[in-house]
Structure formats: structure tokens, C-alpha cells
Design a protein around this motif. Structure first.
Motif, short mmCIF file in Angstrom:
data_model
loop_
_atom_site.label_atom_id
_atom_site.label_comp_id
_atom_site.label_asym_id
_atom_site.label_seq_id
_atom_site.Cartn_x
_atom_site.Cartn_y
_atom_site.Cartn_z
N SER A 1 0.83 -1.20 0.00
CA SER A 1 0.00 0.00 0.00
C SER A 1 0.86 1.26 0.00
CB SER A 1 -0.91 0.03 1.24
OG SER A 1 -1.79 -1.06 1.26
N LEU A 2 0.31 2.31 -0.55
CA LEU A 2 0.90 3.64 -0.49
C LEU A 2 -0.24 4.64 -0.34
CD1 LEU A 2 3.59 3.67 -3.34
CD2 LEU A 2 4.03 3.75 -0.89
N ARG A 3 0.08 5.79 0.25
CA ARG A 3 -0.90 6.86 0.37
C ARG A 3 -0.29 8.12 -0.22
NH1 ARG A 3 -2.96 10.54 5.05
NH2 ARG A 3 -5.19 10.72 4.62
N LEU A 4 -0.92 8.63 -1.26
CA LEU A 4 -0.48 9.86 -1.89
C LEU A 4 -1.23 11.04 -1.27
CD1 LEU A 4 -0.39 8.84 -5.68
CD2 LEU A 4 1.35 8.52 -3.90
N SER A 5 -0.51 12.14 -1.14
CA SER A 5 -1.11 13.38 -0.63
C SER A 5 -0.84 14.50 -1.60
CB SER A 5 -0.52 13.73 0.74
OG SER A 5 -0.75 12.71 1.68
N CYS A 6 -1.76 15.44 -1.65
CA CYS A 6 -1.60 16.62 -2.50
C CYS A 6 -2.15 17.82 -1.75
CB CYS A 6 -2.35 16.42 -3.80
SG CYS A 6 -2.39 17.89 -4.87
N VAL A 7 -1.33 18.85 -1.65
CA VAL A 7 -1.73 20.08 -0.98
C VAL A 7 -1.66 21.23 -1.97
CG1 VAL A 7 -1.27 21.68 0.90
CG2 VAL A 7 -0.86 19.23 1.21
N ALA A 8 -2.72 22.00 -2.03
CA ALA A 8 -2.76 23.18 -2.90
C ALA A 8 -2.44 24.42 -2.09
CB ALA A 8 -4.14 23.31 -3.53
#
Length: 119
Positions: free
Chosen positions: A17-24
Motif C-alpha cells: 500500500s501507499l498513500r499519496l497526498s496533494c496540498v494546494a
């Protein structure tokens, strides 16, 4: 200037598993749609998952049941939880944010984060 910053990519064994994050950043306004796309070298970029401001989600058939997209409380963040990863999930993953105005759609992209799944 709106900027999207992804994190969480990496190298993982199949089944992991992996968890991607994105912050604007660079904006005080939210987005109507945020999502994740992926691209393999030499191929077209494809939608992986998206989520609207109201919470409606959309997934590519290839990831249904394995990936989950969600938005943070601040509404300028989006996550992609990826479980049971397969070698064919290997790609450069891009965060996308859209703002739908009366006469145009503002479309923003991150730089991408690499996901590599080995068997």
C-alpha cells in the motif's frame, strides 16, 4: 499562483500500500474537483480517481475496490489511498485541481510523484 504539491510516492512490493497526498497553495478559494491522474512513459495520462466538492467520487475501473480518494478538512488537500498495488499501477501520479467558472475551467497540475510496484 496556485501550486499543487504531491507526496507519498515510492517503491513498493506488489500487494502493498501507499498513500499519496496533494496540498494546494496560493489560493484562498476551493476547487470544484480534485483528482489523481497517472501516466506511463509513452502513453496518455489517464484518470485514476476524482472527487467533487460535494463528495461524489469517480474511479477508473482498474482501481475500483483497491484505491480510495478523499479530501482533507481544509478542502485544499486530496489523498489517494492505494491498497493491493499491482505492477501495472507503476506510473507517475499527478494531482489535479479544477475550478469551474462561468465561462472557463481553471485546471491545475502538480509535478508528479513516482509510484513503482515490483513483483
Amino acid at each position: 499562483q496556485v501550486r499543487l504539491m504531491e507526496s507519498g510516492g515510492g517503491l513498493v512490493q506488489a500487494g502493498g500500500s501507499l498513500r499519496l497526498s496533494c496540498v494546494a497553495s496560493g489560493t484562498i478559494f476551493g476547487f470544484d474537483v480534485m483528482g489523481w491522474y497517472r501516466q506511463v512513459s509513452g502513453e496518455e495520462r489517464e484518470l485514476v480517481a476524482s472527487i467533487r466538492s460535494g463528495g461524489a467520487t469517480n474511479y477508473a475501473d482498474s482501481v475500483k475496490g483497491r484505491f480510495t480518494i478523499s479530501r482533507g478538512n481544509a478542502m485544499n488537500t486530496v489523498y489517494l489511498q492505494m491498497n493491493n498495488l499491482k505492477p501495472e499501477d507503476t506510473a507517475l501520479y499527478f494531482c489535479n485541481a479544477k475550478r469551474q467558472l462561468a465561462f472557463e475551467t481553471q485546471n491545475y497540475w502538480g509535478q508528479g510523484t513516482q509510484v513503482t510496484v515490483f513483483s
